[in-house]
Design a protein around this motif. Structure first.
Motif, PDB file in Angstrom:
ATOM      1  N   PRO A 251      30.736 -24.059 -11.496  1.00  0.00           N
ATOM      2  CA  PRO A 251      31.661 -23.458 -10.526  1.00  0.00           C
ATOM      3  C   PRO A 251      33.110 -23.550 -10.985  1.00  0.00           C
ATOM      4  O   PRO A 251      33.482 -24.432 -11.772  1.00  0.00           O
TER       5      PRO A 251
ATOM      6  N   LYS B 174      23.845 -12.944 -11.231  1.00  0.00           N
ATOM      7  CA  LYS B 174      24.355 -13.607 -10.030  1.00  0.00           C
ATOM      8  C   LYS B 174      25.570 -14.484 -10.338  1.00  0.00           C
ATOM      9  O   LYS B 174      26.516 -14.543  -9.545  1.00  0.00           O
ATOM     10  N   CYS B 175      25.536 -15.152 -11.482  1.00  0.00           N
ATOM     11  CA  CYS B 175      26.621 -16.075 -11.819  1.00  0.00           C
ATOM     12  C   CYS B 175      27.856 -15.363 -12.366  1.00  0.00           C
ATOM     13  O   CYS B 175      28.839 -16.016 -12.725  1.00  0.00           O
TER      14      CYS B 175
ATOM     15  N   TYR C 248      29.348 -13.211 -10.415  1.00  0.00           N
ATOM     16  CA  TYR C 248      30.064 -12.897  -9.174  1.00  0.00           C
ATOM     17  C   TYR C 248      30.773 -14.131  -8.615  1.00  0.00           C
ATOM     18  O   TYR C 248      30.378 -15.268  -8.893  1.00  0.00           O
TER      19      TYR C 248
ATOM     20  N   ALA D  73      31.484 -16.746  -5.487  1.00  0.00           N
ATOM     21  CA  ALA D  73      30.541 -17.341  -4.542  1.00  0.00           C
ATOM     22  C   ALA D  73      31.194 -17.496  -3.173  1.00  0.00           C
ATOM     23  O   ALA D  73      32.390 -17.808  -3.076  1.00  0.00           O
TER      24      ALA D  73
ATOM     25  N   SER E 194      35.871 -16.526  -0.504  1.00  0.00           N
ATOM     26  CA  SER E 194      34.989 -16.744  -1.655  1.00  0.00           C
ATOM     27  C   SER E 194      35.734 -17.536  -2.717  1.00  0.00           C
ATOM     28  O   SER E 194      36.960 -17.451  -2.846  1.00  0.00           O
TER      29      SER E 194
ATOM     30  N   ARG F 230      32.702 -17.955 -11.716  1.00  0.00           N
ATOM     31  CA  ARG F 230      32.227 -19.151 -12.397  1.00  0.00           C
ATOM     32  C   ARG F 230      32.758 -19.191 -13.830  1.00  0.00           C
ATOM     33  O   ARG F 230      33.180 -18.163 -14.394  1.00  0.00           O
TER      34      ARG F 230
END
Length: 274
Positions: A26, A161-162, A164, A166, A175, A179
């Motif tokens: 993250p 997915k990673c 984008y 979070a 948000s 990452r």
């Protein structure tokens, strides 16, 4: 402990000379967490793939013309040294003469001919911004078993997915930023040129922490006229393209003989931010 996804598996994994590892963690504002070691230590996912067919990178610094020439006609110690030195002697007079020359040239140019020209005061091509290296990797996945086909879907889905931001926990209208990614080359059954600790630098030129800028997925080979399926319904071929761009610019650190990011330099010389 990071969740590991690897392709290929089994006997095919034992044939790989080198592996390219993708670690993702993250986003963080702390300088220690934004370095390569920080991303690897905090990583939630590790994706282990063979070295791509064409490993490499592009490095391009940005330059521009500058009027701030440190040895040109400006009032500085460098300007004085370049004018002969001795502030209270000929050097000082030369420096003053050179400082006023641009003003005299402004009037002089109206009467000068094409056979008489002065040197421009824009004397240096100065770096405006350090390069952000980019890495583009292409993979073709051809699963040999149901387990591998499921693993390919996990790998492709994790990259997608990673890439984008979070959703912030408890704040659905907010948000977190994107990452962070760290790239690392490790030894398989091949020889580690220069030692295993230098593999990443030798093959990829010391990649700093990156962001995943572009993901391209194709579920069939362009050369094939029909889509081919596996018995479990998955595609028999998956093409994946990944474009990584360095998150921060880097600077060469002579005592370490290495390129470090701004956050790595900050944490090393000034300590961890809080």
């Amino acid at each position: 402990m990071a969740t590991l996804f690897q392709y290929p598996s089994g006997i095919y994994a034992a044939e790989q000379p080198l592996w390219l590892n993708f670690y993702t963690a993250p986003y963080s504002l702390k300088n220690k967490d934004r370095g390569r070691a920080g991303v690897i230590n905090r990583s939630e996912f590790q994706i282990k793939l063979p070295m791509p067919k064409e490993p490499g990178y592009q490095l391009q610094h940005n330059f521009g013309e500058s009027n701030n020439n440190p040895v040109g006609p400006i009032l500085s110690r460098a300007g004085l040294a370049n004018s002969g030195g001795n502030l209270f002697g000929a050097g000082g007079m030369n420096l003053l003469s050179r400082v006023f020359q641009p003003a005299t040239f402004f009037a002089e140019r109206m009467f000068a001919t094409s056979t008489y020209r002065r040197f421009s005061n824009i004397a240096e091509y100065t770096m405006i911004s350090e390069a952000r290296k980019q890495y583009f990797f292409q993979y073709i996945f051809v699963p040999k078993s149901e387990e591998e086909s499921l693993n390919v879907e996990e790998i492709v889905g994790t990259f997608r997915k990673c890439s984008y931001p979070a959703v912030a926990s408890g704040l659905p209208e907010r948000s977190y930023p994107q990452r962070l990614w760290a790239l690392r080359v490790t030894k398989g059954n091949g020889i580690a040129l220069g030692g295993e600790e230098n593999l990443t630098a030798n093959w990829l030129g010391e990649p700093l922490v990156c962001v995943l800028q572009n993901v391209v997925v194709k579920k069939n080979d362009d050369a094939d006229t029909v889509i081919r399926y596996l018995p479990n319904g998955a595609s028999s071929v998956t093409l994946l393209g990944l474009l990584f761009t360095e998150f921060e610019t880097g600077t060469y650190v002579p005592e370490a003989n290495a390129t470090w990011s701004k956050s790595e330099i900050s944490s090393w010389y000034f300590g961890e931010s809080r």
